[in-house]
Design an enzyme around this catalytic site. Structure first.
Site, PDB file in Angstrom:
ATOM      1  N   GLU A   1      -4.289 -34.830 -24.856  1.00 17.30           N
ATOM      2  CA  GLU A   1      -2.950 -34.716 -24.296  1.00 17.30           C
ATOM      3  C   GLU A   1      -2.639 -36.094 -23.532  1.00 17.30           C
ATOM      4  O   GLU A   1      -3.327 -36.399 -22.473  1.00 17.30           O
ATOM      5  CB  GLU A   1      -2.295 -33.827 -23.522  1.00 17.30           C
ATOM      6  CG  GLU A   1      -1.027 -33.804 -23.085  1.00 17.30           C
ATOM      7  CD  GLU A   1      -0.595 -32.541 -22.187  1.00 17.30           C
ATOM      8  OE1 GLU A   1       0.766 -32.346 -22.305  1.00 17.30           O
ATOM      9  OE2 GLU A   1      -1.369 -32.200 -21.311  1.00 17.30           O
TER      10      GLU A   1
ATOM     11  N   ARG B   1      30.629 -13.689 -40.938  1.00 11.73           N
ATOM     12  CA  ARG B   1      29.601 -13.212 -39.569  1.00 11.73           C
ATOM     13  C   ARG B   1      29.176 -14.204 -39.060  1.00 11.73           C
ATOM     14  O   ARG B   1      28.827 -14.147 -37.904  1.00 11.73           O
ATOM     15  CB  ARG B   1      28.616 -12.362 -40.241  1.00 11.73           C
ATOM     16  CG  ARG B   1      29.084 -11.128 -40.961  1.00 11.73           C
ATOM     17  CD  ARG B   1      27.835 -10.614 -42.129  1.00 11.73           C
ATOM     18  NE  ARG B   1      27.618 -11.528 -42.987  1.00 11.73           N
ATOM     19  CZ  ARG B   1      26.617 -11.764 -43.638  1.00 11.73           C
ATOM     20  NH1 ARG B   1      25.647 -10.583 -43.505  1.00 11.73           N
ATOM     21  NH2 ARG B   1      26.188 -12.482 -44.764  1.00 11.73           N
TER      22      ARG B   1
ATOM     23  N   HIS C   1       5.266 -37.883 -24.916  1.00 12.66           N
ATOM     24  CA  HIS C   1       3.995 -37.373 -25.117  1.00 12.66           C
ATOM     25  C   HIS C   1       3.506 -37.491 -26.357  1.00 12.66           C
ATOM     26  O   HIS C   1       4.282 -37.732 -27.552  1.00 12.66           O
ATOM     27  CB  HIS C   1       4.449 -35.577 -24.857  1.00 12.66           C
ATOM     28  CG  HIS C   1       4.880 -35.480 -23.653  1.00 12.66           C
ATOM     29  ND1 HIS C   1       5.671 -34.344 -23.202  1.00 12.66           N
ATOM     30  CD2 HIS C   1       4.701 -36.009 -22.397  1.00 12.66           C
ATOM     31  CE1 HIS C   1       5.915 -34.364 -22.099  1.00 12.66           C
ATOM     32  NE2 HIS C   1       5.589 -35.397 -21.421  1.00 12.66           N
TER      33      HIS C   1
ATOM     34  N   TYR D   1      10.129 -26.465 -31.594  1.00 12.64           N
ATOM     35  CA  TYR D   1       9.710 -27.427 -32.547  1.00 12.64           C
ATOM     36  C   TYR D   1       8.284 -26.948 -33.225  1.00 12.64           C
ATOM     37  O   TYR D   1       7.626 -26.295 -32.362  1.00 12.64           O
ATOM     38  CB  TYR D   1       9.425 -28.878 -31.960  1.00 12.64           C
ATOM     39  CG  TYR D   1       8.629 -29.196 -30.703  1.00 12.64           C
ATOM     40  CD1 TYR D   1       7.338 -29.132 -30.665  1.00 12.64           C
ATOM     41  CD2 TYR D   1       9.422 -28.635 -29.359  1.00 12.64           C
ATOM     42  CE1 TYR D   1       6.800 -29.515 -29.433  1.00 12.64           C
ATOM     43  CE2 TYR D   1       8.749 -28.795 -28.396  1.00 12.64           C
ATOM     44  CZ  TYR D   1       7.199 -29.084 -28.393  1.00 12.64           C
ATOM     45  OH  TYR D   1       6.711 -29.388 -26.980  1.00 12.64           O
TER      46      TYR D   1
ATOM     47  N   ASP E   1       4.242 -23.013 -32.965  1.00 15.59           N
ATOM     48  CA  ASP E   1       5.844 -23.332 -32.779  1.00 15.59           C
ATOM     49  C   ASP E   1       5.955 -23.256 -31.175  1.00 15.59           C
ATOM     50  O   ASP E   1       5.359 -22.410 -30.405  1.00 15.59           O
ATOM     51  CB  ASP E   1       6.750 -22.136 -33.232  1.00 15.59           C
ATOM     52  CG  ASP E   1       6.851 -22.380 -34.829  1.00 15.59           C
ATOM     53  OD1 ASP E   1       6.076 -23.040 -35.469  1.00 15.59           O
ATOM     54  OD2 ASP E   1       7.787 -21.536 -35.368  1.00 15.59           O
ATOM     55  N   ASN E   2       6.821 -24.083 -30.591  1.00 15.11           N
ATOM     56  CA  ASN E   2       7.145 -24.387 -29.226  1.00 15.11           C
ATOM     57  C   ASN E   2       8.495 -24.300 -28.965  1.00 15.11           C
ATOM     58  O   ASN E   2       9.343 -24.426 -29.809  1.00 15.11           O
ATOM     59  CB  ASN E   2       6.371 -25.762 -28.663  1.00 15.11           C
ATOM     60  CG  ASN E   2       5.081 -25.901 -28.936  1.00 15.11           C
ATOM     61  OD1 ASN E   2       4.135 -24.886 -28.874  1.00 15.11           O
ATOM     62  ND2 ASN E   2       4.515 -27.087 -29.071  1.00 15.11           N
TER      63      ASN E   2
ATOM     64  N   LYS F   1       5.255 -33.385 -35.365  1.00 18.86           N
ATOM     65  CA  LYS F   1       6.442 -32.353 -35.013  1.00 18.86           C
ATOM     66  C   LYS F   1       7.662 -32.398 -35.759  1.00 18.86           C
ATOM     67  O   LYS F   1       8.183 -33.334 -36.304  1.00 18.86           O
ATOM     68  CB  LYS F   1       6.625 -32.911 -33.488  1.00 18.86           C
ATOM     69  CG  LYS F   1       5.496 -33.017 -32.532  1.00 18.86           C
ATOM     70  CD  LYS F   1       5.947 -33.331 -31.101  1.00 18.86           C
ATOM     71  CE  LYS F   1       4.880 -33.314 -30.157  1.00 18.86           C
ATOM     72  NZ  LYS F   1       5.207 -33.735 -28.853  1.00 18.86           N
TER      73      LYS F   1
ATOM     74  N   ARG G   1      11.783 -35.003 -21.508  1.00 14.95           N
ATOM     75  CA  ARG G   1      10.497 -34.519 -21.467  1.00 14.95           C
ATOM     76  C   ARG G   1       9.745 -35.470 -22.738  1.00 14.95           C
ATOM     77  O   ARG G   1      10.240 -35.678 -23.606  1.00 14.95           O
ATOM     78  CB  ARG G   1      10.492 -33.145 -22.112  1.00 14.95           C
ATOM     79  CG  ARG G   1      11.258 -32.077 -21.147  1.00 14.95           C
ATOM     80  CD  ARG G   1      11.073 -30.665 -21.946  1.00 14.95           C
ATOM     81  NE  ARG G   1      11.834 -29.635 -20.945  1.00 14.95           N
ATOM     82  CZ  ARG G   1      11.164 -28.893 -20.255  1.00 14.95           C
ATOM     83  NH1 ARG G   1       9.800 -28.817 -20.242  1.00 14.95           N
ATOM     84  NH2 ARG G   1      11.653 -28.012 -19.829  1.00 14.95           N
TER      85      ARG G   1
ATOM     86  N   LYS H   1       3.991 -34.909 -13.578  1.00 14.36           N
ATOM     87  CA  LYS H   1       3.117 -35.462 -14.615  1.00 14.36           C
ATOM     88  C   LYS H   1       3.534 -36.565 -15.388  1.00 14.36           C
ATOM     89  O   LYS H   1       3.098 -37.693 -15.547  1.00 14.36           O
ATOM     90  CB  LYS H   1       2.668 -34.478 -15.380  1.00 14.36           C
ATOM     91  CG  LYS H   1       1.604 -34.685 -16.662  1.00 14.36           C
ATOM     92  CD  LYS H   1       1.384 -33.663 -17.515  1.00 14.36           C
ATOM     93  CE  LYS H   1       2.348 -33.472 -18.527  1.00 14.36           C
ATOM     94  NZ  LYS H   1       2.117 -32.273 -19.524  1.00 14.36           N
ATOM     95  N   ASP H   2       4.976 -36.460 -15.665  1.00 16.82           N
ATOM     96  CA  ASP H   2       5.575 -37.750 -16.515  1.00 16.82           C
ATOM     97  C   ASP H   2       5.856 -38.656 -15.656  1.00 16.82           C
ATOM     98  O   ASP H   2       6.028 -39.881 -16.354  1.00 16.82           O
ATOM     99  CB  ASP H   2       6.713 -37.180 -17.221  1.00 16.82           C
ATOM    100  CG  ASP H   2       6.509 -36.154 -18.332  1.00 16.82           C
ATOM    101  OD1 ASP H   2       5.203 -35.812 -18.915  1.00 16.82           O
ATOM    102  OD2 ASP H   2       7.580 -35.555 -18.829  1.00 16.82           O
TER     103      ASP H   2
END
Length: 192
Positions: free
Chosen positions: A144, A25, A63, A133, A49-50, A73, A60, A169-170
């Site tokens: 942050e 399966r 951070h 994550y 959870d993200n 994380k 990304r 932002k980054d």
């Protein structure tokens, strides 16, 4: 044991290999088991959870959240492939400013544990990347922070640097050397 825990060159960062149980399966695998992770050196409670979706080349990070909302994380790639990076930003650490990386993919089913006191980022190496994550603290916009993904002092070898897609932002994040006390309250603690 369904998991293998492999400390990286910065030993607090741990690569986790999950065992899959295939049949006609498809396959089944556990992605987290508190007792096993505790035995593997990851003794944390996860509270959120993200999930993210990224186009090829997207970066990304890097951070982190400061104390008292620091996040550990546990990162996994559910679709596609990423270049995942953790940077030690704990003042006084013997590995301060050093980084480790791992390729995480749906195919290799690896996860990376990145503890508190590290900046984290990844680059999507394929189209339509899905990353999931778990974190040890809820999102806190007040704590942050971040570091420039291409900080020359860090010298991270991003595989698709020429194709990097960044959020506004980054783009304006400071380098590690530009962080102030208000931007980084992590201090290395020697474990007894």
């Amino acid at each position: 044991m369904p998991f293998r825990f492999i400390p990286q060159t910065i030993p607090e960062v741990i690569l986790v290999e999950a065992r899959a149980f295939p049949d006609e399966r498809g396959f089944f695998m556990e992605t987290f088991k508190q007792s096993e992770f505790g035995r593997g050196g990851i003794r944390r409670n996860f509270v959120q959870d993200n999930f993210s979706y990224s186009h090829k080349g997207a970066v990304r990070g890097l951070h982190y959240q400061m104390n008292p909302s620091a996040q550990g994380k546990l990162v996994a790639c559910l679709k596609g492939e990423i270049y995942d990076v953790a940077v030690d930003i704990r003042k006084g650490s013997p590995t301060y400013g050093q980084w480790v990386s791992a390729i995480l993919s749906a195919e290799n089913r690896r996860m990376l544990w990145i503890p508190e006191g590290f900046a984290h980022g990844f680059q999507a190496l394929s189209e339509g990347v899905m990353v999931w994550y778990k974190v040890t603290a809820e999102y806190s916009p007040q704590t942050e922070r971040g570091i420039r993904w291409d900080d020359p002092a860090l010298g991270i070898n991003w595989p698709l640097a020429q194709e990097a897609l960044l959020s506004p932002k980054d783009v304006i994040l400071p380098t590690l050397a530009e962080l102030t006390e208000a931007d980084n309250n992590f201090v290395y603690e020697v474990m007894a």
